[in-house]
Design an enzyme around this catalytic site. Structure first.
Site, PDB file in Angstrom:
ATOM      1  N   GLU A 224      -6.318   4.382   8.140  1.00 20.83           N
ATOM      2  CA  GLU A 224      -6.410   5.918   7.923  1.00 20.83           C
ATOM      3  C   GLU A 224      -7.582   6.308   7.346  1.00 20.83           C
ATOM      4  O   GLU A 224      -7.861   7.692   7.374  1.00 20.83           O
ATOM      5  CB  GLU A 224      -5.138   6.099   6.948  1.00 20.83           C
ATOM      6  CG  GLU A 224      -3.809   5.800   7.744  1.00 20.83           C
ATOM      7  CD  GLU A 224      -2.498   5.465   6.961  1.00 20.83           C
ATOM      8  OE1 GLU A 224      -2.778   5.419   5.870  1.00 20.83           O
ATOM      9  OE2 GLU A 224      -1.701   4.778   7.676  1.00 20.83           O
TER      10      GLU A 224
ATOM     11  N   HIS B 222      -9.124   0.765   5.425  1.00 21.43           N
ATOM     12  CA  HIS B 222      -8.028   0.875   5.962  1.00 21.43           C
ATOM     13  C   HIS B 222      -8.139   2.105   7.219  1.00 21.43           C
ATOM     14  O   HIS B 222      -8.869   2.867   7.109  1.00 21.43           O
ATOM     15  CB  HIS B 222      -6.901   1.862   5.023  1.00 21.43           C
ATOM     16  CG  HIS B 222      -5.583   1.678   5.501  1.00 21.43           C
ATOM     17  ND1 HIS B 222      -5.184   2.463   6.458  1.00 21.43           N
ATOM     18  CD2 HIS B 222      -4.597   0.756   5.234  1.00 21.43           C
ATOM     19  CE1 HIS B 222      -3.667   2.508   6.599  1.00 21.43           C
ATOM     20  NE2 HIS B 222      -3.333   1.312   5.835  1.00 21.43           N
TER      21      HIS B 222
ATOM     22  N   ASN C 191       0.744  -1.193  -0.059  1.00 26.65           N
ATOM     23  CA  ASN C 191      -0.075  -0.097  -0.174  1.00 26.65           C
ATOM     24  C   ASN C 191       0.947   1.283  -0.017  1.00 26.65           C
ATOM     25  O   ASN C 191       1.607   1.496   1.052  1.00 26.65           O
ATOM     26  CB  ASN C 191      -0.821  -0.013   1.270  1.00 26.65           C
ATOM     27  CG  ASN C 191      -1.694   1.229   1.452  1.00 26.65           C
ATOM     28  OD1 ASN C 191      -1.929   1.994   0.405  1.00 26.65           O
ATOM     29  ND2 ASN C 191      -2.142   1.234   2.673  1.00 26.65           N
ATOM     30  N   TRP C 192       0.895   1.904  -1.205  1.00 27.55           N
ATOM     31  CA  TRP C 192       1.773   3.110  -1.365  1.00 27.55           C
ATOM     32  C   TRP C 192       1.140   4.303  -0.444  1.00 27.55           C
ATOM     33  O   TRP C 192       1.963   5.238  -0.339  1.00 27.55           O
ATOM     34  CB  TRP C 192       2.222   3.428  -2.911  1.00 27.55           C
ATOM     35  CG  TRP C 192       3.156   2.478  -3.381  1.00 27.55           C
ATOM     36  CD1 TRP C 192       3.720   1.346  -2.850  1.00 27.55           C
ATOM     37  CD2 TRP C 192       3.967   2.342  -4.621  1.00 27.55           C
ATOM     38  NE1 TRP C 192       4.636   0.499  -3.575  1.00 27.55           N
ATOM     39  CE2 TRP C 192       4.628   1.247  -4.639  1.00 27.55           C
ATOM     40  CE3 TRP C 192       3.697   3.429  -5.532  1.00 27.55           C
ATOM     41  CZ2 TRP C 192       5.464   1.191  -5.964  1.00 27.55           C
ATOM     42  CZ3 TRP C 192       4.292   3.127  -6.911  1.00 27.55           C
ATOM     43  CH2 TRP C 192       5.289   2.130  -6.863  1.00 27.55           C
ATOM     44  N   LYS C 193       0.058   4.342  -0.171  1.00 31.40           N
ATOM     45  CA  LYS C 193      -0.690   5.500   0.375  1.00 31.40           C
ATOM     46  C   LYS C 193      -0.449   6.754  -0.507  1.00 31.40           C
ATOM     47  O   LYS C 193      -0.480   6.476  -1.719  1.00 31.40           O
ATOM     48  CB  LYS C 193      -0.031   5.631   1.744  1.00 31.40           C
ATOM     49  CG  LYS C 193       0.094   4.376   2.614  1.00 31.40           C
ATOM     50  CD  LYS C 193       0.075   4.670   4.160  1.00 31.40           C
ATOM     51  CE  LYS C 193       0.233   3.318   4.990  1.00 31.40           C
ATOM     52  NZ  LYS C 193       0.348   3.382   6.316  1.00 31.40           N
TER      53      LYS C 193
ATOM     54  N   GLU D 176      -4.804  -5.172  10.846  1.00 35.42           N
ATOM     55  CA  GLU D 176      -4.001  -4.205  11.046  1.00 35.42           C
ATOM     56  C   GLU D 176      -3.945  -3.401  12.231  1.00 35.42           C
ATOM     57  O   GLU D 176      -5.033  -2.632  12.327  1.00 35.42           O
ATOM     58  CB  GLU D 176      -3.814  -3.190   9.808  1.00 35.42           C
ATOM     59  CG  GLU D 176      -3.837  -3.788   8.423  1.00 35.42           C
ATOM     60  CD  GLU D 176      -3.100  -2.758   7.577  1.00 35.42           C
ATOM     61  OE1 GLU D 176      -2.102  -3.087   7.050  1.00 35.42           O
ATOM     62  OE2 GLU D 176      -3.658  -1.663   7.367  1.00 35.42           O
TER      63      GLU D 176
ATOM     64  N   GLY E  10       2.687  -1.294   4.149  1.00 36.43           N
ATOM     65  CA  GLY E  10       2.883   0.073   3.771  1.00 36.43           C
ATOM     66  C   GLY E  10       4.334   0.783   3.530  1.00 36.43           C
ATOM     67  O   GLY E  10       5.008   0.415   2.374  1.00 36.43           O
ATOM     68  N   GLY E  11       5.181   1.138   4.370  1.00 37.59           N
ATOM     69  CA  GLY E  11       6.432   1.681   4.297  1.00 37.59           C
ATOM     70  C   GLY E  11       7.228   1.120   3.425  1.00 37.59           C
ATOM     71  O   GLY E  11       8.140   1.155   2.617  1.00 37.59           O
TER      72      GLY E  11
ATOM     73  N   SER F   3       3.980  -2.370  10.347  1.00 44.66           N
ATOM     74  CA  SER F   3       5.329  -2.573  10.374  1.00 44.66           C
ATOM     75  C   SER F   3       6.049  -3.849   9.974  1.00 44.66           C
ATOM     76  O   SER F   3       6.925  -4.263  10.607  1.00 44.66           O
ATOM     77  CB  SER F   3       5.998  -2.136  11.931  1.00 44.66           C
ATOM     78  OG  SER F   3       5.542  -0.862  11.966  1.00 44.66           O
TER      79      SER F   3
ATOM     80  N   GLY G 274       2.940   2.014  10.773  1.00 51.93           N
ATOM     81  CA  GLY G 274       3.841   2.865  10.550  1.00 51.93           C
ATOM     82  C   GLY G 274       4.702   3.279  11.727  1.00 51.93           C
ATOM     83  O   GLY G 274       5.296   4.526  11.986  1.00 51.93           O
TER      84      GLY G 274
HETATM   85  C1  PEP Z   1      -0.414  -0.091   6.184  1.00 49.77           C
HETATM   86  O1  PEP Z   1      -0.492   1.287   5.827  1.00 49.77           O
HETATM   87  O2  PEP Z   1      -1.406  -0.750   5.787  1.00 49.77           O
HETATM   88  C2  PEP Z   1       0.615  -0.546   6.813  1.00 49.77           C
HETATM   89  C3  PEP Z   1       0.718  -1.853   7.306  1.00 49.77           C
HETATM   90  O3  PEP Z   1       1.833   0.590   6.905  1.00 49.77           O
HETATM   91  P1  PEP Z   1       3.211   0.104   7.637  1.00 49.77           P
HETATM   92  O4  PEP Z   1       3.723  -1.328   6.709  1.00 49.77           O
HETATM   93  O5  PEP Z   1       4.217   1.147   7.204  1.00 49.77           O
HETATM   94  O6  PEP Z   1       3.247  -0.127   8.981  1.00 49.77           O
END
Ligand code: PEP
Length: 249
Positions: free
Chosen positions: A95, A93, A9-11, A163, A230-231, A209, A169
């Site tokens: 967010e 999600h 997920n590049w957000k 999640e 994500g990251g 993470s 993050g």
């Molecule tokens: C996400 O945004 O779905 C996520 C899991 O982010 P991260 O891997 O950066 O914690």
């Protein structure tokens, strides 16, 4: 047999230059032993789909509207995502739930729209730190699954991502026991809603993470069928080892 899924997920990250990362990722995994999905920002979706067209990597959306079209400025429908080359879309999600106040009912409507458009709906659930510390995690997950997952879901059209909000993050990751507990619980809960056979085929992802250094341990957990990342999905050099860990799991 559930095929594992490594989803990125590049957000709100990535301009044209990021397409090179996608090409590099696709080249690194010409015949992967798991599904690979990248959800770029919608501005890149069409070109991202072209970039991976001849590869095993798929692209998806990060959100969709519950309606197919209409006066909803700034929104994107599931049909539009499909038309741009998406195979899947993330809905609910944390967010989106936090930044846009999305309720379980709205997430469910989006998931229904996604499935109706021929997309796989990746429904996200997860507790806040306060809820975890108050011992409310499983009750919250139960309520989110009941409220967000469409009753009509089939195993091949639904993915559920656990999640924990406090792990996204932050570099914090639940213990292996906590991940196992929630994933086992989700499988059991889904069986109540969708029936045993469907629930047994739904892929359950862990997200929060995930990185190369912790991926193998997480992927060894029963009922974890992959990750939503994500990251660490932004750079092929970071995401590729996660894909490799999943292929070996
Ligand atoms: C996400 O945004 O779905 C996520 C899991 O982010 P991260 O891997 O950066 O914690």
């Amino acid at each position: 047999m559930r095929r594992k899924l490594a989803a990125g997920n590049w957000k709100m990250n990535g301009t044209s230059a990021a397409l090179e990362e996608l090409a590099t990722l696709a080249q690194a995994h010409p015949a992967p032993g798991c599904d690979i999905l990248i959800c770029p920002p919608s501005t890149l979706l069409h070109r991202a789909a072209d970039t991976v067209a001849a590869s095993a990597v798929a692209v998806g959306g990060q959100d969709c509207h519950a309606k197919t079209s209409g006066a909803h400025t700034g929104d994107i429908s599931a049909d539009m995502l499909r038309d741009a080359g998406a195979t899947s879309v993330i809905v609910g999600h944390s967010e989106r739930r936090t930044d846009h106040g999305e309720s379980d009912a709205q997430v469910q409507a989006k998931a229904e729209a996604a499935i109706a458009a021929g997309l796989i709906a990746i429904v996200c659930v997860g507790e806040s730190l306060e809820q975890r510390e108050a011992g409310e995690t499983l009750d919250l997950i139960r309520a989110q699954l009941a409220g967000s997952v469409p009753q009509s879901s089939k195993a091949e059209t639904l993915v559920v991502a656990y999640e924990p909000v406090w792990a996204i993050g932050t570099g914090k990751v639940p213990t292996i026991e906590q991940i196992a507990e929630v994933h086992d619980f989700m499988r059991t809960e889904l069986a109540q809603h969708l029936g045993e056979d469907t629930a047994a085929g739904v892929r359950l992802l862990y997200g929060g993470s995930v990185k190369a250094s912790n991926a193998a341990e997480i992927f060894a957990v029963t009922n974890v069928d992959g990750a939503l990342v994500g990251g660490a999905s932004l750079k092929a050099a970071d995401f590729s080892p996660i894909v490799s860990a999943l292929e070996k799991a």
